[in-house]
Structure formats: C-alpha cells, structure tokens
Design a protein around this motif. Structure first.
Motif, PDB file in Angstrom:
ATOM      1  N   LEU A 100      46.598  62.153  51.468  1.00  0.00           N
ATOM      2  CA  LEU A 100      46.219  63.193  50.638  1.00  0.00           C
ATOM      3  C   LEU A 100      47.485  64.409  50.805  1.00  0.00           C
ATOM      4  O   LEU A 100      47.869  64.955  50.137  1.00  0.00           O
ATOM      5  N   ARG A 101      47.637  64.716  52.310  1.00  0.00           N
ATOM      6  CA  ARG A 101      48.708  65.518  52.687  1.00  0.00           C
ATOM      7  C   ARG A 101      50.065  65.069  51.935  1.00  0.00           C
ATOM      8  O   ARG A 101      50.761  66.088  51.237  1.00  0.00           O
TER       9      ARG A 101
ATOM     10  N   GLY B  54      45.945  67.426  42.388  1.00  0.00           N
ATOM     11  CA  GLY B  54      44.365  66.952  42.420  1.00  0.00           C
ATOM     12  C   GLY B  54      44.334  65.689  43.023  1.00  0.00           C
ATOM     13  O   GLY B  54      45.089  64.837  42.946  1.00  0.00           O
ATOM     14  N   ALA B  55      42.951  65.501  43.364  1.00  0.00           N
ATOM     15  CA  ALA B  55      42.514  63.975  43.980  1.00  0.00           C
ATOM     16  C   ALA B  55      41.310  63.604  43.672  1.00  0.00           C
ATOM     17  O   ALA B  55      40.440  64.650  43.392  1.00  0.00           O
ATOM     18  N   VAL B  56      41.007  62.564  43.312  1.00  0.00           N
ATOM     19  CA  VAL B  56      39.762  61.963  43.046  1.00  0.00           C
ATOM     20  C   VAL B  56      39.563  60.713  44.037  1.00  0.00           C
ATOM     21  O   VAL B  56      40.358  59.924  44.211  1.00  0.00           O
ATOM     22  N   ILE B  57      38.287  60.786  44.763  1.00  0.00           N
ATOM     23  CA  ILE B  57      38.160  59.706  45.918  1.00  0.00           C
ATOM     24  C   ILE B  57      36.923  59.022  45.350  1.00  0.00           C
ATOM     25  O   ILE B  57      35.848  59.529  45.099  1.00  0.00           O
TER      26      ILE B  57
ATOM     27  N   ARG C 112      32.987  66.718  54.158  1.00  0.00           N
ATOM     28  CA  ARG C 112      34.414  66.966  54.541  1.00  0.00           C
ATOM     29  C   ARG C 112      35.137  67.793  53.790  1.00  0.00           C
ATOM     30  O   ARG C 112      36.265  68.389  54.133  1.00  0.00           O
ATOM     31  N   PHE C 113      35.164  67.517  52.543  1.00  0.00           N
ATOM     32  CA  PHE C 113      35.877  68.180  51.234  1.00  0.00           C
ATOM     33  C   PHE C 113      35.293  69.313  50.362  1.00  0.00           C
ATOM     34  O   PHE C 113      35.828  69.894  49.732  1.00  0.00           O
TER      35      PHE C 113
ATOM     36  N   VAL D 284      39.967  68.543  45.361  1.00  0.00           N
ATOM     37  CA  VAL D 284      39.334  66.923  45.702  1.00  0.00           C
ATOM     38  C   VAL D 284      37.941  66.699  45.336  1.00  0.00           C
ATOM     39  O   VAL D 284      37.187  67.544  45.650  1.00  0.00           O
ATOM     40  N   ARG D 285      38.035  65.924  44.408  1.00  0.00           N
ATOM     41  CA  ARG D 285      36.604  65.305  43.790  1.00  0.00           C
ATOM     42  C   ARG D 285      36.141  64.113  44.250  1.00  0.00           C
ATOM     43  O   ARG D 285      36.943  63.285  44.480  1.00  0.00           O
TER      44      ARG D 285
END
Length: 259
Positions: A36-37, A46-49, A62-63, A69-70
């Motif tokens: 992610l970093r 953006g990010a999707v996990i 955590r997020f 971060v979704r």
C-alpha cells in the motif's frame, strides 16, 4: 488515477495460519502495508482490499482511519478472478492488481503505476519477475511462466509447480525440468484498464455452471483470445513473500535490511 486492488482472501493453506496480517516489518507491518505504501507513493489514489469474512473486523479496524482504503468481502472462496470481479465494482479507472501476501518492491510498483498513467491505453500490462528473484529458501513454489510474442506482448502463462534452487543455484521444478534464472514469471502484478472489466462478469456467469475455481489466468487467457493486449514489463526487483511457515523469519530479516 489508478486504484490498487489487493487480494487478501487466500486460505493460507501451506503457511498454516492467516498470513494476510502476519507482522513481519520492523514496526509490526504486514506485507500488504508495504505494498500500500509503495502504491500510494507511486501515484495510486485509492485501494480496495478483498478479504475473507472472518478477517473483516481485523481489516476494518486496521484501516478505519484511512478512507482511501476500502474493504470488500469475498464470502465464498471462488477464485482470484472472482475476488477481482467483486473489487472492480469499487474501481473507477485503471486497476492495479496485487497479492496481499507478496512484496513486489517499490520499483516494480512504480513500473505498474507508470504504465497505468502514461502507458499505451490500449495495452493492459503484467509486471514480470525473473524466476531466480522469486524463489523461497524454505521450499518449492509455484510460478506462472510467461510466453511472449516478438513484440514483447503476453501470449500465455503456464503454471509450473515445485520450483526451487539447489545449493549450486540450479533451478528445477517438480517435474524435473531445469529453468534459466532469467525466465520471466507472473507474480500477479497486473495493470487492467476499464475496457477489460466487463469480461470478468461475462466469464463468471458462464463459469458458475462448472463449479470450479474462477481464476485470474482464465480471464487473461480469454482476454488475449479476444485481442486484448498485455505488455510485459520486466523488473529486476527481488520478490519477498509468505508461502511456507519458515518464510516469515526470512521476510523479517529481508525487511530489516531493506526497509
């Protein structure tokens, strides 16, 4: 702007315990924290996990303070392409696909983001690693070996199992074949433009009747057959990841030196 899509819903069968949040960094970071970093530093916004249902609470906590971060839950383990399909509903623009239990290196992530931002918009991409840079000192690994055409575009990938190096550095697979160190392999670091997204749902709808795993290689193969093009971006980065239980110690040592 590109969105990072992290696949963190694996069963961790060989690792023996959930590895998605295994603390391996100097400050207790998981591998996906470094990915992610690197992705945000390179230009992702953006990010999707994608996670398993039993891990939702841990990831949500955590997020919680990072709205960029979704979290998406994969209720059934139906394969990597199914996980990607679920996450793409949250993506507007180009997606960069990565595994949550692999560390690709900042240079590899920069290549992916650079292609997403400045590369040929008619070409998706795979960041391909040299085989020797993707092996585990703890045991054999499975890798997807790449075949390319004369223009350097991806033709196919073939999974090869039980790959490891001996004391002399010779690389062999479970079937006894010997592999050159520079063989290019996929580690699931992909750049996918929106033109490809509808194919996931089309193929999934046709696939459900077979009750088999809906894997990402199936979508890539079908996309190539439909004349989608995938540039192969070669990286010399060294992969670091969690496959076997003993890998955790090696990863901690690596991160202590390089991060």
């Amino acid at each position: 702007m590109p969105t990072l899509l992290l696949l963190a819903g694996g069963k961790s069968t060989r690792f023996g315990r959930p590895k998605q949040l295994e603390p391996v960094g100097p400050e207790g970071e998981a591998l996906l924290d470094f990915t992610l970093r690197d992705a945000f530093h390179a230009g992702c916004t953006g990010a999707v996990i994608v996670v398993r249902p039993e891990h939702l609470l841990a990831f949500a906590e955590r997020f919680a303070a990072r709205p960029q971060v979704r979290i998406v839950v994969q209720a059934e383990a139906l394969g990597t392409a199914h996980a990607v399909m679920l996450a793409l509903a949250e993506v507007h623009g180009t997606a960069i696909i990565a595994n949550g239990d692999d560390l690709y290196g900042s240079g590899a992530m920069e290549q992916a983001v650079r292609h997403a931002l400045d590369g040929d918009p008619e070409q998706h991409a795979l960041v391909a690693f040299e085989l020797a840079n993707t092996l585990s000192p703890s045991g054999g690994v499975n890798r997807a070996v790449c075949a390319m055409d004369a223009e350097g575009l991806l033709l196919s990938t073939q999974e090869v199992t039980g790959i490891q190096a001996d004391a002399s550095g010779n690389i062999t697979s479970a079937d006894g074949r010997t592999w050159p160190a520079a063989t290019l392999v996929s580690m699931n670091l992909w750049v996918l433009h929106p033109a490809l997204f509808p194919l996931f749902r089309t193929l999934f709808a046709a696939h459900t009747a077979t009750n088999g795993e809906f894997g990402l290689p199936m979508v890539v193969s079908a996309a190539i057959a439909q004349h989608h093009r995938f540039a192969v971006l070669r990286t010399t980065e060294t992969w670091c990841g969690l496959t076997h239980p003993a890998d955790a110690g090696h990863v901690r040592q690596y991160l202590a030196k390089h991060r």
